[in-house]
Design a protein around this motif. Structure first.
Motif, PDB file in Angstrom:
ATOM      1  N   LEU A 188       0.813  -1.220   0.000  1.00 19.68           N
ATOM      2  CA  LEU A 188       0.000   0.000   0.000  1.00 19.68           C
ATOM      3  C   LEU A 188       0.842   1.263   0.000  1.00 19.68           C
ATOM      4  N   ILE A 189       1.999   1.215   0.673  1.00 19.60           N
ATOM      5  CA  ILE A 189       2.832   2.431   0.726  1.00 19.60           C
ATOM      6  C   ILE A 189       3.938   2.385  -0.330  1.00 19.60           C
ATOM      7  N   SER A 190       3.939   1.335  -1.146  1.00 16.00           N
ATOM      8  CA  SER A 190       5.051   1.211  -2.103  1.00 16.00           C
ATOM      9  C   SER A 190       4.906   2.205  -3.252  1.00 16.00           C
ATOM     10  N   GLY A 191       6.058   2.567  -3.798  1.00 12.82           N
ATOM     11  CA  GLY A 191       6.081   3.476  -4.954  1.00 12.82           C
ATOM     12  C   GLY A 191       5.315   4.761  -4.684  1.00 12.82           C
ATOM     13  N   GLY A 192       5.433   5.287  -3.463  1.00 11.71           N
ATOM     14  CA  GLY A 192       4.737   6.531  -3.119  1.00 11.71           C
ATOM     15  C   GLY A 192       3.222   6.360  -3.213  1.00 11.71           C
ATOM     16  N   GLY A 193       2.723   5.132  -2.905  1.00 12.64           N
ATOM     17  CA  GLY A 193       1.277   4.880  -2.952  1.00 12.64           C
ATOM     18  C   GLY A 193       0.802   4.443  -4.328  1.00 12.64           C
ATOM     19  N   LYS A 194       1.709   4.402  -5.299  1.00 12.67           N
ATOM     20  CA  LYS A 194       1.332   3.998  -6.663  1.00 12.67           C
ATOM     21  C   LYS A 194       1.656   2.526  -6.908  1.00 12.67           C
ATOM     22  N   CYS A 195       2.642   1.999  -6.196  1.00  4.06           N
ATOM     23  CA  CYS A 195       3.115   0.612  -6.320  1.00  4.06           C
ATOM     24  C   CYS A 195       3.825   0.328  -7.639  1.00  4.06           C
ATOM     25  N   ASN A 196       5.120   0.299  -7.549  1.00  7.49           N
ATOM     26  CA  ASN A 196       5.947  -0.145  -8.678  1.00  7.49           C
ATOM     27  C   ASN A 196       5.958  -1.680  -8.620  1.00  7.49           C
ATOM     28  N   ILE A 197       5.022  -2.273  -9.351  1.00  7.11           N
ATOM     29  CA  ILE A 197       4.708  -3.706  -9.208  1.00  7.11           C
ATOM     30  C   ILE A 197       5.899  -4.609  -9.504  1.00  7.11           C
ATOM     31  N   CYS A 198       6.605  -4.297 -10.569  1.00  7.25           N
ATOM     32  CA  CYS A 198       7.808  -5.072 -10.901  1.00  7.25           C
ATOM     33  C   CYS A 198       8.564  -4.313 -11.987  1.00  7.25           C
ATOM     34  N   GLU A 227      -5.107  -1.819 -15.485  1.00  9.89           N
ATOM     35  CA  GLU A 227      -4.208  -1.476 -16.596  1.00  9.89           C
ATOM     36  C   GLU A 227      -2.870  -1.047 -16.016  1.00  9.89           C
ATOM     37  N   VAL A 228      -1.789  -1.436 -16.680  1.00 10.86           N
ATOM     38  CA  VAL A 228      -0.473  -1.023 -16.190  1.00 10.86           C
ATOM     39  C   VAL A 228       0.267  -0.276 -17.289  1.00 10.86           C
ATOM     40  N   TYR A 229       1.228   0.508 -16.904  1.00  5.47           N
ATOM     41  CA  TYR A 229       2.098   1.118 -17.912  1.00  5.47           C
ATOM     42  C   TYR A 229       3.545   1.032 -17.450  1.00  5.47           C
ATOM     43  N   THR A 230       4.441   1.040 -18.440  1.00  7.24           N
ATOM     44  CA  THR A 230       5.867   0.913 -18.151  1.00  7.24           C
ATOM     45  C   THR A 230       6.537   2.258 -18.395  1.00  7.24           C
ATOM     46  N   ASN A 269      12.060   4.126 -17.814  1.00  2.00           N
ATOM     47  CA  ASN A 269      13.148   3.458 -17.077  1.00  2.00           C
ATOM     48  C   ASN A 269      12.807   2.005 -16.702  1.00  2.00           C
ATOM     49  N   GLY A 270      11.707   1.474 -17.249  1.00  2.00           N
ATOM     50  CA  GLY A 270      11.410   0.050 -17.057  1.00  2.00           C
ATOM     51  C   GLY A 270      10.532  -0.263 -15.863  1.00  2.00           C
ATOM     52  N   ARG A 271      10.184   0.744 -15.082  1.00  2.00           N
ATOM     53  CA  ARG A 271       9.380   0.470 -13.883  1.00  2.00           C
ATOM     54  C   ARG A 271       7.901   0.354 -14.256  1.00  2.00           C
ATOM     55  N   ILE A 272       7.255  -0.719 -13.788  1.00  2.00           N
ATOM     56  CA  ILE A 272       5.854  -0.973 -14.142  1.00  2.00           C
ATOM     57  C   ILE A 272       4.933  -0.544 -12.998  1.00  2.00           C
ATOM     58  N   PHE A 273       3.958   0.295 -13.335  1.00  2.00           N
ATOM     59  CA  PHE A 273       3.001   0.831 -12.350  1.00  2.00           C
ATOM     60  C   PHE A 273       1.567   0.621 -12.851  1.00  2.00           C
ATOM     61  N   PRO A 274       0.584   0.668 -11.946  1.00  2.00           N
ATOM     62  CA  PRO A 274      -0.799   0.735 -12.430  1.00  2.00           C
ATOM     63  C   PRO A 274      -0.952   2.007 -13.269  1.00  2.00           C
ATOM     64  N   HIS A 284      -3.818   3.783 -14.139  1.00  2.00           N
ATOM     65  CA  HIS A 284      -4.734   4.779 -13.560  1.00  2.00           C
ATOM     66  C   HIS A 284      -4.891   4.551 -12.068  1.00  2.00           C
ATOM     67  N   GLY A 285      -4.874   3.297 -11.682  1.00  2.00           N
ATOM     68  CA  GLY A 285      -5.132   2.950 -10.286  1.00  2.00           C
ATOM     69  C   GLY A 285      -3.942   3.244  -9.389  1.00  2.00           C
ATOM     70  N   THR A 286      -4.039   2.738  -8.169  1.00  2.00           N
ATOM     71  CA  THR A 286      -2.992   2.962  -7.176  1.00  2.00           C
ATOM     72  C   THR A 286      -2.647   1.624  -6.514  1.00  2.00           C
ATOM     73  N   ALA A 287      -1.780   1.714  -5.510  1.00  2.00           N
ATOM     74  CA  ALA A 287      -1.405   0.522  -4.748  1.00  2.00           C
ATOM     75  C   ALA A 287      -2.637  -0.113  -4.084  1.00  2.00           C
ATOM     76  N   LYS A 288      -3.617   0.712  -3.777  1.00  2.00           N
ATOM     77  CA  LYS A 288      -4.854   0.213  -3.167  1.00  2.00           C
ATOM     78  C   LYS A 288      -5.551  -0.785  -4.098  1.00  2.00           C
ATOM     79  N   ASP A 289      -5.544  -0.486  -5.384  1.00  2.00           N
ATOM     80  CA  ASP A 289      -6.177  -1.396  -6.352  1.00  2.00           C
ATOM     81  C   ASP A 289      -5.393  -2.703  -6.444  1.00  2.00           C
ATOM     82  N   VAL A 290      -4.050  -2.590  -6.347  1.00  2.00           N
ATOM     83  CA  VAL A 290      -3.199  -3.788  -6.398  1.00  2.00           C
ATOM     84  C   VAL A 290      -3.553  -4.697  -5.223  1.00  2.00           C
ATOM     85  N   VAL A 291      -3.618  -4.114  -4.035  1.00  2.00           N
ATOM     86  CA  VAL A 291      -3.940  -4.910  -2.837  1.00  2.00           C
ATOM     87  C   VAL A 291      -5.382  -5.410  -2.909  1.00  2.00           C
ATOM     88  N   GLY A 292      -6.282  -4.596  -3.450  1.00  2.00           N
ATOM     89  CA  GLY A 292      -7.691  -5.007  -3.597  1.00  2.00           C
ATOM     90  C   GLY A 292      -7.797  -6.279  -4.432  1.00  2.00           C
TER      91      GLY A 292
END
Ligand SMILES: Cc1cc2nc3c(=O)[nH]c(=O)nc-3n(C[C@H](O)[C@H](O)[C@H](O)COP(=O)(O)OP(=O)(O)OC[C@H]3O[C@@H](n4cnc5c(N)ncnc54)[C@H](O)[C@@H]3O)c2cc1C
Length: 406
Positions: A41-51, A93-96, A99-104, A106-114
């Motif tokens: 939830l707190i990763s990537g400044g709340g956005k979550c850099n998934i991988c 939906e995710v975008y890269t 620099n190669g970092r993958i994030f949601p 539109h969503g946030t880390a909350k959606d990832v955990v959801g």
């Protein structure tokens, strides 16, 4: 198929529980706090850099060689594209980033955990929140259960995924290190990584000042030990931001390391000097400070000038060759005050943990206690910023769950 108990519902534990349940095991997931995936939830400044995007070999190259060797099999078993699919299959939906970092997207880390929560529910994982584990129960070298929440949870297959010891308020207080040491495992000394740095005597007035796209370097014993290019942020007690996190592990490992900033990493000493020569010729009445303020943040320019011992009122016509060379030296290697502390508790991860020699990388089985599986940050693994740590946690968790179920 037996009962599997997973202790700790972070990235690694959730994946272990999901994979074991998918394979038909009856899974109980014990979590100390009242929610799952707090660090996600707190990763990537709340956005979550998934991988991190790219081939698995590229991803593995970001880790130290022994760590890369250890997680290689797990990362191939559960690579970045599978991690992404875990979420995109559920509509995220995710975008890269370039620099190669993958994030949601539109969503946030909350959606990832959801999505992870939804998957746990659908897999019928018996999730027990507010259930802190106190001990792993072992008889004759074999796991027989877990003591948690005031009772015993019998099982001959236990996954420990309780994370490290940074951000202790999120639930990770190093419990696993204590239990596993008691069970005979070697705990490689736990150190800060991806952490802010406190400096001796930083000016609190600089707090909030950001230096963009600089190269931060660390030296020890007369050689460079680390460098990272990105942004640097002054804080109340020192420095933070991606460059600082990027070199913090090496700085923590080398007491007495010194830090310097290359403020113009794209320019050589000579080309920067030529710039100042040409500028002085063209603008003899202009102040050096004015030109510096054009190229550096206003609050920082006077510091650079003072470090070069150039009086603040110097105009181009008075700017001596010696002063100019000193200023260019400062701009290419601005010295920071001595390091006071690399702040373990504020690190995104900790380095150190269970020695990798004592865990089978193909299965995440403990080589010392049968029926025990270890995954995630409790192991002696710490990747750089960029989605690498969640990759390692998800992948080792997936493999631990698979082995525990098998
Ligand atoms: C501020 C911050 C930002 C980050 N950003 C990123 C990022 O963008 N990308 C990235 O790849 N990585 C990031 N990381 C690192 C990443 O979050 C970790 O590497 C990852 O969460 C480790 O997963 P884990 O499952 O091993 O441990 P954790 O996620 O820490 O989970 C451990 C779980 O175990 C529970 N637990 C602890 N003790 C007990 C106990 N006694 N009984 C029961 N449960 C217990 C904890 O409450 C916790 O839920 C970030 C970390 C932080 C702190």
């Amino acid at each position: 198929m037996g009962e599997v108990i997973v202790v700790g519902a972070g990235a690694a534990g959730i994946l272990a529980a999901l994979r074991a349940a998918e394979l038909g095991a009856s899974v109980t997931l014990l979590e100390k706090t009242n929610r799952i995936g707090t660090k996600i939830l707190i990763s990537g400044g709340g956005k979550c850099n998934i991988c991190h995007d790219g081939t698995m070999e590229d991803v593995l190259r970001a880790f130290r060689p022994n760590e890369a060797r250890f997680i290689r099999a797990a990362c191939y078993r559960f690579p970045n594209r599978e991690i992404v699919r875990l979420f995109t299959d559920r509509g995220l939906e995710v975008y890269t980033r370039p620099n190669g970092r993958i994030f949601p997207a539109h969503g946030t880390a909350k959606d990832v955990v959801g999505i992870l929560r939804e998957r746990l529910d659908q897999a019928k994982v018996n999730l027990r929140l507010d259930t802190p584990a106190e001990r792993i129960l072992v008889e004759d070298g074999h796991v027989v259960g877990v003591r948690a929440g005031g009772r015993e949870w019998p099982s001959r297959h236990v996954v420990v995924s309780v994370g490290g010891s940074s951000y202790p308020t999120t639930g990770t207080t190093g419990d696993g290190f204590r239990w596993l040491r008691e069970l005979g495992h070697t705990i490689v000394s736990v150190r800060a990584a991806l952490a802010p740095i406190y400096l001796e005597g930083t000016d609190p007035e600089l707090s909030g000042l950001a230096l963009r796209d600089i190269m931060l370097k660390a030296r020890a014993g007369g050689r460079e030990i680390a460098r990272w290019r990105d942004d640097l942020l002054y804080t109340h007690r020192g420095i933070s931001g991606p460059t600082v996190l990027g070199i913090s592990r090496e700085v923590g490992e080398h007491p007495g390391a010194t830090l310097e900033i290359d403020l113009f990493p794209d320019l050589s000493f000579e080309s920067l000097r030529d710039h100042w020569v040409a500028w002085a010729r063209e603008h003899p009445r202009q102040m050096v400070l004015t030109e510096l303020e054009r190229r550096l943040p206003d609050r920082f320019a006077p510091l650079a000038l003072a470090a070069a011992e150039v009086p603040a009122t110097t105009v181009a016509a008075q700017f001596t060759q010696k002063q100019r060379n000193r200023l260019v030296e400062v701009l290419k290697a601005f010295p920071l005050p001595p390091v006071r502390l690399v702040v373990l508790e504020k690190g995104e991860v900790v380095a150190g943990g269970v020695s990798l020699d004592e865990v089978d990388p193909q299965t995440m089985r403990s080589k010392l206690v049968s029926g025990l599986y270890l995954c995630g940050e409790v192991l002696d693994i710490a990747g750089p910023v960029g989605g690498y740590n969640l990759q390692a946690a998800f992948a080792t968790g997936y493999v631990a769950g698979e082995s525990a179920a098998g």
